[in-house]
Design a protein around this motif. Structure first.
Motif, PDB file in Angstrom:
ATOM      1  N   MET A   1       0.840  -1.197   0.000  1.00 21.37           N
ATOM      2  CA  MET A   1       0.000   0.000   0.000  1.00 21.37           C
ATOM      3  C   MET A   1       0.870   1.241   0.000  1.00 21.37           C
ATOM      4  O   MET A   1       1.765   1.396   0.844  1.00 21.37           O
ATOM      5  CB  MET A   1      -0.908   0.008   1.245  1.00 21.37           C
ATOM      6  N   ASP A   2       0.645   2.141  -0.918  1.00 21.97           N
ATOM      7  CA  ASP A   2       1.396   3.388  -1.011  1.00 21.97           C
ATOM      8  C   ASP A   2       0.720   4.431  -0.121  1.00 21.97           C
ATOM      9  O   ASP A   2      -0.424   4.828  -0.359  1.00 21.97           O
ATOM     10  CB  ASP A   2       1.425   3.859  -2.465  1.00 21.97           C
ATOM     11  N   LEU A   3       1.440   4.901   0.901  1.00 26.95           N
ATOM     12  CA  LEU A   3       0.879   5.888   1.820  1.00 26.95           C
ATOM     13  C   LEU A   3       1.029   7.318   1.311  1.00 26.95           C
ATOM     14  O   LEU A   3       0.686   8.269   2.022  1.00 26.95           O
ATOM     15  CB  LEU A   3       1.530   5.748   3.203  1.00 26.95           C
ATOM     16  N   GLN A   4       1.539   7.466   0.092  1.00 25.55           N
ATOM     17  CA  GLN A   4       1.609   8.776  -0.566  1.00 25.55           C
ATOM     18  C   GLN A   4       2.402   9.799   0.243  1.00 25.55           C
ATOM     19  O   GLN A   4       2.004  10.964   0.373  1.00 25.55           O
ATOM     20  CB  GLN A   4       0.191   9.295  -0.846  1.00 25.55           C
ATOM     21  N   LEU A   5       3.535   9.360   0.770  1.00 22.09           N
ATOM     22  CA  LEU A   5       4.386  10.263   1.538  1.00 22.09           C
ATOM     23  C   LEU A   5       5.595  10.750   0.750  1.00 22.09           C
ATOM     24  O   LEU A   5       6.386  11.543   1.270  1.00 22.09           O
ATOM     25  CB  LEU A   5       4.851   9.570   2.826  1.00 22.09           C
ATOM     26  N   THR A   6       5.739  10.292  -0.476  1.00 22.75           N
ATOM     27  CA  THR A   6       6.856  10.737  -1.302  1.00 22.75           C
ATOM     28  C   THR A   6       6.783  12.250  -1.499  1.00 22.75           C
ATOM     29  O   THR A   6       5.736  12.806  -1.843  1.00 22.75           O
ATOM     30  CB  THR A   6       6.830  10.044  -2.675  1.00 22.75           C
ATOM     31  N   GLY A   7       7.906  12.904  -1.226  1.00 24.71           N
ATOM     32  CA  GLY A   7       7.965  14.353  -1.357  1.00 24.71           C
ATOM     33  C   GLY A   7       7.643  15.098  -0.081  1.00 24.71           C
ATOM     34  O   GLY A   7       7.853  16.314   0.004  1.00 24.71           O
ATOM     35  N   ARG A   8       7.151  14.399   0.930  1.00 28.52           N
ATOM     36  CA  ARG A   8       6.878  15.024   2.221  1.00 28.52           C
ATOM     37  C   ARG A   8       8.135  14.975   3.089  1.00 28.52           C
ATOM     38  O   ARG A   8       8.857  13.983   3.083  1.00 28.52           O
ATOM     39  CB  ARG A   8       5.736  14.309   2.946  1.00 28.52           C
ATOM     40  N   ARG A   9       8.379  16.042   3.817  1.00 27.93           N
ATOM     41  CA  ARG A   9       9.533  16.087   4.719  1.00 27.93           C
ATOM     42  C   ARG A   9       9.039  15.848   6.139  1.00 27.93           C
ATOM     43  O   ARG A   9       8.106  16.515   6.610  1.00 27.93           O
ATOM     44  CB  ARG A   9      10.238  17.427   4.618  1.00 27.93           C
ATOM     45  N   ALA A  10       9.660  14.904   6.831  1.00 23.90           N
ATOM     46  CA  ALA A  10       9.220  14.515   8.169  1.00 23.90           C
ATOM     47  C   ALA A  10      10.357  14.648   9.169  1.00 23.90           C
ATOM     48  O   ALA A  10      11.479  14.194   8.920  1.00 23.90           O
ATOM     49  CB  ALA A  10       8.714  13.071   8.164  1.00 23.90           C
ATOM     50  N   LEU A  11      10.063  15.266  10.290  1.00 22.02           N
ATOM     51  CA  LEU A  11      10.998  15.332  11.410  1.00 22.02           C
ATOM     52  C   LEU A  11      10.481  14.430  12.519  1.00 22.02           C
ATOM     53  O   LEU A  11       9.357  14.607  12.992  1.00 22.02           O
ATOM     54  CB  LEU A  11      11.125  16.762  11.928  1.00 22.02           C
ATOM     55  N   VAL A  12      11.301  13.467  12.907  1.00 18.14           N
ATOM     56  CA  VAL A  12      10.961  12.578  14.024  1.00 18.14           C
ATOM     57  C   VAL A  12      11.902  12.910  15.164  1.00 18.14           C
ATOM     58  O   VAL A  12      13.104  12.617  15.103  1.00 18.14           O
ATOM     59  CB  VAL A  12      11.091  11.095  13.635  1.00 18.14           C
ATOM     60  N   THR A  13      11.398  13.546  16.211  1.00 18.69           N
ATOM     61  CA  THR A  13      12.276  13.893  17.323  1.00 18.69           C
ATOM     62  C   THR A  13      12.598  12.643  18.134  1.00 18.69           C
ATOM     63  O   THR A  13      11.790  11.720  18.235  1.00 18.69           O
ATOM     64  CB  THR A  13      11.644  14.970  18.226  1.00 18.69           C
ATOM     65  N   GLY A  14      13.789  12.618  18.695  1.00 18.17           N
ATOM     66  CA  GLY A  14      14.206  11.453  19.466  1.00 18.17           C
ATOM     67  C   GLY A  14      14.282  10.197  18.636  1.00 18.17           C
ATOM     68  O   GLY A  14      13.897   9.121  19.091  1.00 18.17           O
ATOM     69  N   SER A  15      14.805  10.332  17.406  1.00 14.32           N
ATOM     70  CA  SER A  15      14.831   9.172  16.502  1.00 14.32           C
ATOM     71  C   SER A  15      16.193   8.508  16.395  1.00 14.32           C
ATOM     72  O   SER A  15      16.446   7.757  15.466  1.00 14.32           O
ATOM     73  CB  SER A  15      14.338   9.581  15.107  1.00 14.32           C
ATOM     74  N   SER A  16      17.056   8.759  17.363  1.00 14.22           N
ATOM     75  CA  SER A  16      18.380   8.130  17.340  1.00 14.22           C
ATOM     76  C   SER A  16      18.372   6.740  17.969  1.00 14.22           C
ATOM     77  O   SER A  16      19.416   6.080  18.039  1.00 14.22           O
ATOM     78  CB  SER A  16      19.404   9.020  18.056  1.00 14.22           C
ATOM     79  N   SER A  17      17.198   6.274  18.417  1.00 17.87           N
ATOM     80  CA  SER A  17      17.088   4.920  18.980  1.00 17.87           C
ATOM     81  C   SER A  17      15.610   4.592  19.182  1.00 17.87           C
ATOM     82  O   SER A  17      14.742   5.454  19.024  1.00 17.87           O
ATOM     83  CB  SER A  17      17.825   4.816  20.330  1.00 17.87           C
ATOM     84  N   GLY A  18      15.339   3.335  19.517  1.00 17.55           N
ATOM     85  CA  GLY A  18      14.021   2.900  19.965  1.00 17.55           C
ATOM     86  C   GLY A  18      12.872   3.192  19.026  1.00 17.55           C
ATOM     87  O   GLY A  18      12.952   2.996  17.809  1.00 17.55           O
ATOM     88  N   LEU A  19      11.766   3.674  19.595  1.00 15.05           N
ATOM     89  CA  LEU A  19      10.560   3.951  18.824  1.00 15.05           C
ATOM     90  C   LEU A  19      10.822   4.959  17.715  1.00 15.05           C
ATOM     91  O   LEU A  19      10.356   4.803  16.586  1.00 15.05           O
ATOM     92  CB  LEU A  19       9.462   4.505  19.733  1.00 15.05           C
ATOM     93  N   GLY A  20      11.550   6.008  18.049  1.00 18.04           N
ATOM     94  CA  GLY A  20      11.818   7.042  17.059  1.00 18.04           C
ATOM     95  C   GLY A  20      12.565   6.518  15.857  1.00 18.04           C
ATOM     96  O   GLY A  20      12.270   6.891  14.713  1.00 18.04           O
ATOM     97  N   GLU A  21      13.526   5.658  16.091  1.00 13.01           N
ATOM     98  CA  GLU A  21      14.282   5.064  14.987  1.00 13.01           C
ATOM     99  C   GLU A  21      13.360   4.247  14.085  1.00 13.01           C
ATOM    100  O   GLU A  21      13.426   4.336  12.858  1.00 13.01           O
ATOM    101  CB  GLU A  21      15.397   4.177  15.532  1.00 13.01           C
ATOM    102  N   ALA A  22      12.481   3.444  14.691  1.00 18.36           N
ATOM    103  CA  ALA A  22      11.553   2.621  13.903  1.00 18.36           C
ATOM    104  C   ALA A  22      10.605   3.495  13.092  1.00 18.36           C
ATOM    105  O   ALA A  22      10.295   3.195  11.935  1.00 18.36           O
ATOM    106  CB  ALA A  22      10.762   1.700  14.827  1.00 18.36           C
ATOM    107  N   ILE A  23      10.141   4.598  13.675  1.00 18.77           N
ATOM    108  CA  ILE A  23       9.244   5.509  12.968  1.00 18.77           C
ATOM    109  C   ILE A  23       9.964   6.155  11.792  1.00 18.77           C
ATOM    110  O   ILE A  23       9.438   6.230  10.674  1.00 18.77           O
ATOM    111  CB  ILE A  23       8.708   6.578  13.934  1.00 18.77           C
ATOM    112  N   ALA A  24      11.184   6.627  12.032  1.00 17.32           N
ATOM    113  CA  ALA A  24      11.959   7.264  10.969  1.00 17.32           C
ATOM    114  C   ALA A  24      12.208   6.290   9.823  1.00 17.32           C
ATOM    115  O   ALA A  24      12.106   6.660   8.646  1.00 17.32           O
ATOM    116  CB  ALA A  24      13.285   7.781  11.533  1.00 17.32           C
ATOM    117  N   LEU A  25      12.521   5.052  10.155  1.00 20.72           N
ATOM    118  CA  LEU A  25      12.817   4.055   9.132  1.00 20.72           C
ATOM    119  C   LEU A  25      11.590   3.784   8.257  1.00 20.72           C
ATOM    120  O   LEU A  25      11.699   3.745   7.017  1.00 20.72           O
ATOM    121  CB  LEU A  25      13.289   2.758   9.790  1.00 20.72           C
ATOM    122  N   LEU A  26      10.433   3.610   8.869  1.00 16.44           N
ATOM    123  CA  LEU A  26       9.232   3.314   8.086  1.00 16.44           C
ATOM    124  C   LEU A  26       8.806   4.511   7.235  1.00 16.44           C
ATOM    125  O   LEU A  26       8.427   4.348   6.076  1.00 16.44           O
ATOM    126  CB  LEU A  26       8.092   2.882   9.001  1.00 16.44           C
TER     127      LEU A  26
END
Length: 259
Positions: A1-26
């Motif tokens: 399923m394409d979530l149509q996020l191509t071209g969107r810029r996302a900032l995930v705070t606290g993404s150097s480990s744990g939940l934030g890292e998983a969110i940034a990766l997806l």
């Protein structure tokens, strides 16, 4: 399923480990241009390389100077995920007013700093997503960690207030509320506790028994970071245009509520 996020810029705070890292990766896998944030530069850059992020933002969001440094690197952000935060295991006797103030600054005001820096741009562009990472303790607090419970409640509350303020702008504000999530540190802790608690020796047995003791739920296990990331990615997508001021619980049914 394409979530149509191509071209969107996302900032995930606290993404150097744990939940934030998983969110940034997806989010990156879904095509978003992800900004990885952390306070430790080496660790943050390592995650950014893993994610394939083009931008690395280093700064302490509990300070205006740190927030300004992150904003300068991040630029115009379409999706803001306020994940950064901290918790301890203090009870009422040890959680002094100073601890409360520091926890509130780290867990709540840090997110407010990001909202003030990025939401005006979202409004101007007519589209955006603000997603708070909250938790079930916001509504069903326990005796331990009273200061942490209260900051989760504040995150939920500010998300709804912000949603009302964003009415008709094309920008939404929502919450993802995880249950107990199995990050590396949690697995290590449970494994160490297993012998004295009688949880067994094999990991599957340890997890099942630990979940029953700590966070009884309908699934019978701890959540995975990827499951939280999936909920965030959905709320970040155009498929969630009609969701405003909502809390998406990802807790296996730990919180017993009809709402």
């Amino acid at each position: 399923m394409d979530l149509q996020l191509t071209g969107r810029r996302a900032l995930v705070t606290g993404s150097s480990s744990g939940l934030g890292e998983a969110i940034a990766l997806l989010l990156a896998q879904e095509g978003a241009d992800v900004v990885v944030h952390g306070r430790d530069e080496a660790r943050t850059r390592a995650v950014a390389e893993k994610v394939g992020a083009k931008a690395v933002a280093v700064g302490d969001l509990a300070t205006d100077e740190g927030a300004d440094a992150v904003a300068a690197v991040a630029g115009d952000v379409d999706v803001l995920v306020n994940n950064a935060g901290a918790y301890d295991h203090l009870g009422w006797a040890d959680s002094t007013p100073e601890v409360w103030l520091r926890t509130y600054d780290v867990n709540v005001v840090s997110g407010v700093r990001m909202i003030h820096r990025f939401v005006p741009g979202m409004r101007a562009r007519g589209w955006g997503r603000v997603i708070q990472i909250g938790g079930g303790l916001s509504g069903q607090p326990m005796a331990m960690q009273p200061h942490y419970n209260a900051t989760l409640a504040a995150r939920h509350n500010l998300a709804v207030s912000l949603a009302r303020d964003l009415k008709g702008t094309g920008v939404t504000s929502n919450v993802v509320a995880p249950g107990a999530i199995l990050v590396d540190s949690v697995q290590r802790l449970l494994t160490e506790m297993a012998p004295e608690r009688g949880w067994g020796g094999e990991w599957a047995e340890i997890e099942r028994n630990a979940a029953e003791d700590f966070v009884p739920n309908d699934v019978g296990r701890f959540g995975r970071p990827e499951e939280i990331a999936g909920a965030v990615a959905y709320l970040a997508s155009p498929y969630a245009d009609y969701i405003s001021g909502a809390t998406l619980r990802v807790d296996g049914g730990t919180i017993r509520s009809v709402q």
